[in-house]
Design a protein around this motif. Sequence first.
Motif, mmCIF file in Angstrom:
data_model
loop_
_atom_site.group_PDB
_atom_site.id
_atom_site.type_symbol
_atom_site.label_atom_id
_atom_site.label_comp_id
_atom_site.label_asym_id
_atom_site.label_seq_id
_atom_site.Cartn_x
_atom_site.Cartn_y
_atom_site.Cartn_z
ATOM 1 N N GLN A 64 7.197 -2.848 3.113
ATOM 2 C CA GLN A 64 6.498 -2.166 1.954
ATOM 3 C C GLN A 64 6.779 -3.551 0.435
ATOM 4 O O GLN A 64 6.049 -2.851 -0.580
ATOM 5 C CB GLN A 64 7.481 -0.643 1.219
ATOM 6 C CG GLN A 64 7.241 -0.067 2.341
ATOM 7 C CD GLN A 64 6.891 1.686 1.563
ATOM 8 O OE1 GLN A 64 7.521 1.603 0.270
ATOM 9 N NE2 GLN A 64 6.635 2.609 2.706
ATOM 10 N N SER A 65 7.064 -4.335 0.712
ATOM 11 C CA SER A 65 8.095 -5.651 -0.202
ATOM 12 C C SER A 65 5.775 -6.000 -0.165
ATOM 13 O O SER A 65 5.952 -6.740 -1.371
ATOM 14 C CB SER A 65 8.673 -5.795 -0.024
ATOM 15 O OG SER A 65 10.092 -5.346 -0.184
ATOM 16 N N ASP A 66 6.105 -6.363 0.707
ATOM 17 C CA ASP A 66 4.818 -6.779 1.298
ATOM 18 C C ASP A 66 3.703 -6.404 1.047
ATOM 19 O O ASP A 66 2.857 -7.005 0.007
ATOM 20 C CB ASP A 66 4.455 -7.705 2.896
ATOM 21 C CG ASP A 66 5.530 -8.610 3.359
ATOM 22 O OD1 ASP A 66 6.606 -9.432 2.526
ATOM 23 O OD2 ASP A 66 5.973 -8.313 4.637
ATOM 24 N N GLU A 67 3.891 -5.341 1.071
ATOM 25 C CA GLU A 67 2.570 -4.465 0.559
ATOM 26 C C GLU A 67 2.445 -4.586 -1.079
ATOM 27 O O GLU A 67 1.303 -4.654 -2.058
ATOM 28 C CB GLU A 67 2.705 -2.564 0.456
ATOM 29 C CG GLU A 67 2.323 -3.290 2.593
ATOM 30 C CD GLU A 67 2.243 -1.732 3.133
ATOM 31 O OE1 GLU A 67 2.719 -1.156 2.430
ATOM 32 O OE2 GLU A 67 1.682 -1.427 3.951
ATOM 33 N N MET A 68 3.278 -4.035 -1.658
ATOM 34 C CA MET A 68 3.674 -4.191 -3.284
ATOM 35 C C MET A 68 3.327 -5.958 -3.534
ATOM 36 O O MET A 68 2.373 -5.808 -5.048
ATOM 37 C CB MET A 68 4.711 -4.171 -3.874
ATOM 38 C CG MET A 68 5.776 -2.618 -3.599
ATOM 39 S SD MET A 68 7.365 -2.521 -3.444
ATOM 40 C CE MET A 68 7.382 -3.186 -5.577
#
Length: 225
Positions: free
Chosen positions: A107-111
């Motif tokens: 989710q950090s990568d997607e953000m």
Amino acid sequence: MMKRAAVRIFGWARAAAVCGFAGGWIQAQETRPEAAPIVQPGAPGMPSKRLPASTTGQAPQRSQADVEFMQGMIMHHSQAVVMTALIPSHTENAEVHLLGARISRSQSDEMNFMKRWLIARGEPVSMAMPGMPEMDMSGAPMKAMPGMLTPEQMVALENAKGAEFDRLFLTGMIQHHGGALVMVKELFDTPGAGQDADLFDFATDADNTQRAEIRIMQNMLKEKR
């Protein structure tokens, strides 16, 4: 004398062959078929339309729904990352640690991807006004994102330890992931939205990933009963 004549004849023959090859190549170029016509399919029951050869494809324009989806999903993911950050100090469950690390990383990568997508299109990465997180850019109260934990749920999670934390984390993250699935569905249900290729791929992948993680968490809860 005969030798010189033979040389001349050979030279003429070679020149003729070269000219013949060149002529054939030129003829082939001249008779090469034109590029295939560009045909635009008609609506159901309507004939197709032939377009000029100069026609070029155009990527569909993003919609406001696309922008709001990305901005909202950044906020949504942020809470999931906060939830996973509690794991190291609240539980020793190895499975929960592994799951939390996976969710936090993805989710950090997607953000980061969503922020780059918005910045590249000249859009703000947040729908909230500076200094007023509860208001959107138009000044209207922001509606809660589907599936996000309430302040009371977050306090309960922060105060829990061990097995109780595991239970609250798993049930809360299932709720959270379910909200993300709702957001993806609402995006694709909006006319004209979700046509951007990068956004479409992202939303589809996020939907598949979070469905898989929901099944994993549901199985983890069953094992605890």
